[in-house]
Design a protein around this motif. Structure first.
Motif, PDB file in Angstrom:
ATOM      1  N   LYS A  10      48.124  -6.373  -0.597  1.00  0.00           N
ATOM      2  CA  LYS A  10      46.735  -6.538  -0.168  1.00  0.00           C
ATOM      3  C   LYS A  10      46.604  -7.513   1.007  1.00  0.00           C
ATOM      4  N   VAL A  14      48.528  -4.728   4.187  1.00  0.00           N
ATOM      5  CA  VAL A  14      47.299  -4.095   4.665  1.00  0.00           C
ATOM      6  C   VAL A  14      46.818  -4.784   5.940  1.00  0.00           C
ATOM      7  N   HIS A  17      49.589  -3.753   8.803  1.00  0.00           N
ATOM      8  CA  HIS A  17      49.701  -2.350   9.192  1.00  0.00           C
ATOM      9  C   HIS A  17      48.356  -1.663   9.443  1.00  0.00           C
ATOM     10  N   LYS A  18      47.318  -2.078   8.781  1.00  0.00           N
ATOM     11  CA  LYS A  18      46.035  -1.381   8.931  1.00  0.00           C
ATOM     12  C   LYS A  18      45.034  -2.127   9.797  1.00  0.00           C
ATOM     13  N   GLN A  19      45.108  -3.448   9.794  1.00  0.00           N
ATOM     14  CA  GLN A  19      44.121  -4.217  10.539  1.00  0.00           C
ATOM     15  C   GLN A  19      44.717  -4.895  11.776  1.00  0.00           C
ATOM     16  N   GLY A  20      46.025  -4.771  11.950  1.00  0.00           N
ATOM     17  CA  GLY A  20      46.670  -5.323  13.138  1.00  0.00           C
ATOM     18  C   GLY A  20      46.745  -6.839  13.185  1.00  0.00           C
ATOM     19  N   ASP A  36      58.260   6.920  12.587  1.00  0.00           N
ATOM     20  CA  ASP A  36      57.703   6.855  11.246  1.00  0.00           C
ATOM     21  C   ASP A  36      58.694   7.399  10.217  1.00  0.00           C
ATOM     22  N   TYR A  65      57.322   1.694   5.770  1.00  0.00           N
ATOM     23  CA  TYR A  65      55.900   2.007   5.844  1.00  0.00           C
ATOM     24  C   TYR A  65      55.709   3.239   6.713  1.00  0.00           C
ATOM     25  N   SER A  66      55.102   4.249   6.138  1.00  0.00           N
ATOM     26  CA  SER A  66      54.786   5.464   6.875  1.00  0.00           C
ATOM     27  C   SER A  66      53.305   5.457   7.200  1.00  0.00           C
ATOM     28  N   ALA A  67      52.988   5.353   8.489  1.00  0.00           N
ATOM     29  CA  ALA A  67      51.593   5.377   8.924  1.00  0.00           C
ATOM     30  C   ALA A  67      51.011   6.777   8.774  1.00  0.00           C
ATOM     31  N   ASP A  70      50.482   7.020   5.069  1.00  0.00           N
ATOM     32  CA  ASP A  70      49.995   5.754   4.528  1.00  0.00           C
ATOM     33  C   ASP A  70      50.687   5.413   3.206  1.00  0.00           C
ATOM     34  N   GLN A  71      52.022   5.272   3.292  1.00  0.00           N
ATOM     35  CA  GLN A  71      52.821   5.024   2.088  1.00  0.00           C
ATOM     36  C   GLN A  71      53.804   3.889   2.322  1.00  0.00           C
TER      37      GLN A  71
END
Length: 98
Positions: A10, A14, A17-20, A36, A65-67, A70-71
């Motif tokens: 979390k 996250v 990878h998701k919020q930079g 990827d 991490y696969s963008a 998302d795994q």
């Protein structure tokens, strides 16, 4: 460890990878696939059983991490005092299975 991993995902993965948000705790491993999925090493992992260490616990987490899908897949978790570096054979074996 389960709760520590949930918090790690979390608050570290996250954010990265998701919020930079790069807090300099996650690095892509050199010599692995650059497409990827990415193979990464996390150096900042807070572990409740190692009180007083915070994210500088010495725990290292190797994961992919696969963008695209998302795994996240955990490859290896180790304690820096017990083992200097990640298991490259394990990582190479994981990459061959992709």
């Amino acid at each position: 460890l389960k709760e520590d991993l949930e918090l790690f995902i979390k608050h570290q993965l996250v954010l990265f990878h998701k919020q930079g948000v790069d807090n300099k705790g996650i690095h892509t491993l050199k010599g692995t696939r650059t497409a990827d999925p990415f193979i990464c090493k996390a150096r900042k992992f807070a572990c409740r059983s190692l009180k007083g260490t915070g994210s500088q616990s010495g725990i290292r987490v190797i994961y992919s991490y696969s963008a695209i899908i998302d795994q996240i897949e955990l490859i290896e978790i180790y304690y820096k005092c017990d083992k200097e570096n990640e298991d490259r054979e394990r990582i190479d074996s994981y990459c061959k299975e992709l």
